[in-house]
Design an enzyme around this catalytic site. Structure first.
Site, mmCIF file in Angstrom:
data_model
loop_
_atom_site.group_PDB
_atom_site.id
_atom_site.type_symbol
_atom_site.label_atom_id
_atom_site.label_comp_id
_atom_site.label_asym_id
_atom_site.label_seq_id
_atom_site.Cartn_x
_atom_site.Cartn_y
_atom_site.Cartn_z
ATOM 1 N N ASP A 121 -14.910 3.233 -0.264
ATOM 2 C CA ASP A 121 -13.752 3.536 -1.099
ATOM 3 C C ASP A 121 -12.928 2.260 -1.280
ATOM 4 O OD1 ASP A 121 -12.123 5.161 -2.598
ATOM 5 O OD2 ASP A 121 -10.939 5.831 -0.888
ATOM 6 N N TYR A 123 -9.708 0.173 -3.601
ATOM 7 C CA TYR A 123 -8.237 0.254 -3.581
ATOM 8 C C TYR A 123 -7.759 -0.620 -4.733
ATOM 9 C CZ TYR A 123 -3.908 0.090 -0.621
ATOM 10 O OH TYR A 123 -2.652 0.218 -0.075
ATOM 11 N N HIS A 128 -1.102 1.499 -7.514
ATOM 12 C CA HIS A 128 -1.272 2.330 -6.327
ATOM 13 C C HIS A 128 -1.073 1.511 -5.054
ATOM 14 C CE1 HIS A 128 -2.989 5.205 -3.472
ATOM 15 N NE2 HIS A 128 -3.845 4.271 -3.078
ATOM 16 N N ARG A 137 4.693 0.472 4.397
ATOM 17 C CA ARG A 137 5.154 -0.742 5.073
ATOM 18 C C ARG A 137 6.469 -1.207 4.455
ATOM 19 N NH1 ARG A 137 -0.147 -1.186 4.083
ATOM 20 N NH2 ARG A 137 0.202 -2.380 2.182
ATOM 21 N N GLU A 194 -6.375 11.955 -3.881
ATOM 22 C CA GLU A 194 -6.456 10.671 -4.562
ATOM 23 C C GLU A 194 -7.453 10.843 -5.699
ATOM 24 O OE1 GLU A 194 -7.046 7.407 -1.761
ATOM 25 O OE2 GLU A 194 -4.922 7.531 -1.198
ATOM 26 N N GLU A 196 -9.854 9.607 -8.263
ATOM 27 C CA GLU A 196 -10.615 8.368 -8.339
ATOM 28 C C GLU A 196 -11.834 8.545 -9.245
ATOM 29 O OE1 GLU A 196 -11.409 6.435 -4.655
ATOM 30 O OE2 GLU A 196 -9.590 7.177 -3.682
ATOM 31 N N ASP A 228 -10.468 11.829 -3.169
ATOM 32 C CA ASP A 228 -10.425 11.356 -1.785
ATOM 33 C C ASP A 228 -9.252 12.049 -1.086
ATOM 34 O OD1 ASP A 228 -10.682 9.761 0.517
ATOM 35 O OD2 ASP A 228 -9.354 8.231 -0.312
ATOM 36 N N ARG A 232 -1.799 12.424 4.886
ATOM 37 C CA ARG A 232 -0.971 11.215 5.006
ATOM 38 C C ARG A 232 -0.372 11.042 6.394
ATOM 39 N NH1 ARG A 232 -3.070 8.428 0.960
ATOM 40 N NH2 ARG A 232 -2.858 9.517 -1.028
ATOM 41 N N GLN A 235 -3.178 9.816 8.646
ATOM 42 C CA GLN A 235 -3.497 8.447 8.229
ATOM 43 C C GLN A 235 -2.441 7.442 8.701
ATOM 44 O OE1 GLN A 235 -3.742 8.175 3.949
ATOM 45 N NE2 GLN A 235 -4.088 5.959 3.938
ATOM 46 N N TYR A 239 -3.930 4.387 11.188
ATOM 47 C CA TYR A 239 -4.661 3.407 10.379
ATOM 48 C C TYR A 239 -4.486 1.952 10.805
ATOM 49 C CZ TYR A 239 -0.997 1.279 7.482
ATOM 50 O OH TYR A 239 0.066 0.545 7.039
ATOM 51 N N LYS A 248 -8.959 10.777 6.293
ATOM 52 C CA LYS A 248 -9.766 10.842 5.074
ATOM 53 C C LYS A 248 -11.115 11.533 5.305
ATOM 54 C CE LYS A 248 -7.419 7.504 2.642
ATOM 55 N NZ LYS A 248 -7.014 7.587 1.238
ATOM 56 N N THR A 252 -14.392 14.631 0.978
ATOM 57 C CA THR A 252 -14.307 13.833 -0.244
ATOM 58 C C THR A 252 -15.092 14.601 -1.292
ATOM 59 O OG1 THR A 252 -14.308 11.794 1.066
ATOM 60 C CG2 THR A 252 -14.811 11.589 -1.283
ATOM 61 N N THR A 342 -7.603 5.115 -5.698
ATOM 62 C CA THR A 342 -6.716 5.955 -6.483
ATOM 63 C C THR A 342 -6.387 5.303 -7.815
ATOM 64 O OG1 THR A 342 -5.716 6.676 -4.433
ATOM 65 C CG2 THR A 342 -4.505 7.167 -6.457
ATOM 66 N N GLU A 356 2.656 9.161 -4.235
ATOM 67 C CA GLU A 356 3.306 8.284 -5.222
ATOM 68 C C GLU A 356 4.053 9.096 -6.263
ATOM 69 O OE1 GLU A 356 0.503 5.083 -6.751
ATOM 70 O OE2 GLU A 356 -0.828 6.418 -5.640
#
Lengths: 419, 419
Positions: A121, A123, A128, A137, A194, A196, A228, A232, A235, A239, A248, A252, A342, A356
């Site tokens: 997967d 990114y 996104h 972060r 997500e 995708e 996906d 959250r 994760q 992560y 995740k 899927t 995503t 988002e």
């Protein structure tokens, strides 16, 4: 414009320029068979091959219970099979042989169309990645320093790839909010999607064989939609430092139809302008036709359209992703699947994930029944669709990628309630 | 002590208490066959099954060209097959039938013994995780806050799993030192190993079926050695935020022999004391026999012993890893492989990776030929071995896990030299 002898509406998303591949069974025949969608019907591909006298080797590929042998056969075989399908469905002389091989799509059960090798997967949406950076972060630069130098990705769990329509059970997992002293185990409270686009690898490449940008179409067979599903809370806690794992790996979903790359010739478009000089192996600026694709996605929750992610806005193309994934010598197997990441555009209402779209729950989306969602609730059904430009003003469809959320099972290790 | 009719030295690592499974061919017979190592010979398992009249279903499992059908058959079948093997090799009445099925091990070619489903790599040595934290994130806490609450892991590339003896080509990849403005593409300058122990999943579990600690032995068939080759420069530049990708995906080596879990009954030991309260699904404190394993590893570079990693020092057991990996409902397939993470003990000379052993090159290791290594050079051969306690003072061996480093190929995208 190529004309078919079938009676199809002008605006069908499954015209003779699409011809996506899937695997089906019927209520009275449990054998898995390769089918090709045309209008609201499905063509039993092996039956048609036999009825028309297609050559034995190609017939054998179509008689398999899944797409992997056809995938492994490579581009020459893909082109020959597509030419045969087109011939069967457009030349009235084939009608008598081929028409009996058509079944109503509504009457078949669709299965995972190929056995997944490795699942990666990526990114690749700048919007996104920047949004997630701001949310996961806060206080740091939204994009990590590596992001514009390479398509960032990770390996996911191929054994958890399921076909559209498979229910998705809310996962249990470790949850820990920043204010909590220790984690607990329980159902994810922040279940997300997500939206995708997935790329299905056909022709293998042995270990030690980088696949340059120019060889993309020799190795990639086709395109599907991919959800996906992401927990959250699980994760966020797990992560760092090795990336997403249980947040995740529970499910899927992929669409049941794989649209051949050949059907997307009219969808090719220039990727957005990049502001960072790419290394030569990723540099598609000199390519006559880089692999940007103008796919228009739509995301619905319980029937309400909540987002329209634009695939053309993706910073990295699938060709760049494949070149990067193999630059270290990693090989490819038929059935490897890699996903775009995503799909999120720059504007509100084009984000491919709820985190988002609702900005971490601060601006919930409103559904047609008046209810609101920050994240998914049990019973919610998510449907992702997409179309792409075909020839002569037609549109190519990908079918529905649907999944309904089921409640989490009892928490493992917890005392059994005797209530 | 069980006695065999074979003439084996007392100190053999492949006695009748071991009986690991592999897949072999011979120079004059290219069919892949399941073999069982005994002394310095290999037993053609299907031939012996036919010669002794083993029941048809078990014979069919042993007649497969790889271990997957046997893996999928589950513990009852594993126990029956092991009992039959033991009987054949210990009852002199079977000698006449079985002896012709033995081949010299030196004369067979060993292959990857099973088709890998998903490959997950954990990070279960506290010493390794803390060392890497100090090296990769100086100034931060060595262990991330989640580390003692869950076995941290990530999915690796199953298509890059290769058998012992397969050369490992130095990968090209993006390299960027902190002082560099931009990355370049080139051969990894910091090629490393990770000495690990791999666990081979047998009996599948469908999606939605967490595997509790108590069911570990119902799902895990056996144990192998694993070298998670790592390009530290590629890894350091790519791994934030989604974890290791190309820094690991070029090659993962496994030993050719899978030691059945049953052979390790005498190796079970208590894991080290944990200082953090585990959630119930990970809590093995009440278990009569938690799944700590007293395996003693050795790592050699070009014949020089450079490290003796102690597997008994691992903070998380494989049973905890399996319980964690499935707690969210992720399923298991026969052939899934999960690895312990680098085995590093607390003392100098017990680290399972060069980056720790040489402290990022500050204290290079000296080889027997007088040369020194910070990281691997082209032509270096790495051999990992391990033994475990068996019954009656015997030792169980895992065979050699060997790999030699080949030079990197030309850099993709670079102008071809005409010099």
């Amino acid at each position: 414009m190529t004309v078919t002898w079938l009676d199809l509406p002008d605006d069908t998303l499954f015209g003779v320029h699409n011809l996506p591949y899937g695997v089906f069974t019927t209520a009275d025949d449990g054998r898995r068979r390769i089918g090709v969608a045309i209008g609201d019907q499905v063509l039993d591909a092996a039956a048609a091959a036999r009825a028309t006298g297609l050559d034995a080797r190609l017939t054998e590929l179509l008689a398999a219970p899944g797409l992997n042998p056809l995938l492994a056969a490579g581009r020459t075989a893909w082109t020959s099979v597509r030419a045969a399908l087109t011939d069967w469905l457009t030349d009235p002389g084939h009608r008598a042989a081929v028409a009996p091989c058509l079944l109503p799509r509504a009457g078949v059960v669709l299965h995972l169309p190929f056995e997944v090798g490795d699942y990666v997967d990526f990114y690749a949406s700048e919007h996104h990645a920047a949004n997630l950076g701001r949310l996961f972060r806060p206080g740091s630069e939204p994009l990590t320093p590596n992001w514009k130098h390479q398509p960032i990705g990770y390996h996911g769990r191929s054994g958890s790839v399921v076909v559209s329509g498979t229910p998705v059970v809310r996962p249990n997992g470790q949850r820990k909010a920043p204010a909590d002293a220790v984690p607990d185990l329980g159902p994810s409270r922040r279940l997300d999607i997500e939206a995708e686009v997935g790329f299905v690898v056909g022709a293998p490449a042995p270990l030690g064989t980088p696949v340059p940008l120019a060889d993309f179409a020799d190795h990639v067979f086709g395109v599907c939609l991919l959800n996906d599903w992401s927990a959250r809370d699980i994760q966020a806690w797990e992560y760092v430092p090795l990336g997403p794992f249980l947040g995740k790996s529970f499910a899927t979903s992929v669409s049941a139809w794989v649209v051949p790359l050949d059907a997307l010739a009219h969808a090719r478009t220039a990727p957005p302008a990049r502001d960072t000089e790419p290394l030569p192996y990723l540099d598609d600026r000199g390519d006559a036709e880089p692999w940007g694709l103008d796919l228009s996605l739509e995301v619905r929750i319980n029937g309400t359209l909540v987002s329209r992610p634009p695939f053309a806005a993706m910073y990295w193309t699938a060709a760049q992703q494949l070149a990067h994934m193999t630059v270290n010598g990693a090989g490819l197997r038929a059935g490897d699947l890699f996903a775009s990441g995503t799909v999120s555009g720059p504007e509100r209402g084009t984000e491919g994930a709820l985190i988002e779209l609702t900005w971490n729950g601060e601006r919930p989306v409103k559904l047609a029944d008046g209810s609101v969602r920050s994240f998914l609730e049990d019973g919610d059904e998510v449907v992702i669709t997409a179309t792409a430009p075909g020839p002569d003003g037609t549109r190519i469809g990908f079918g529905e990628l649907a999944g309904r959320v089921l409640p989490a099972p009892p928490v493992p290790g917890a005392p059994v309630s005797r209530g």
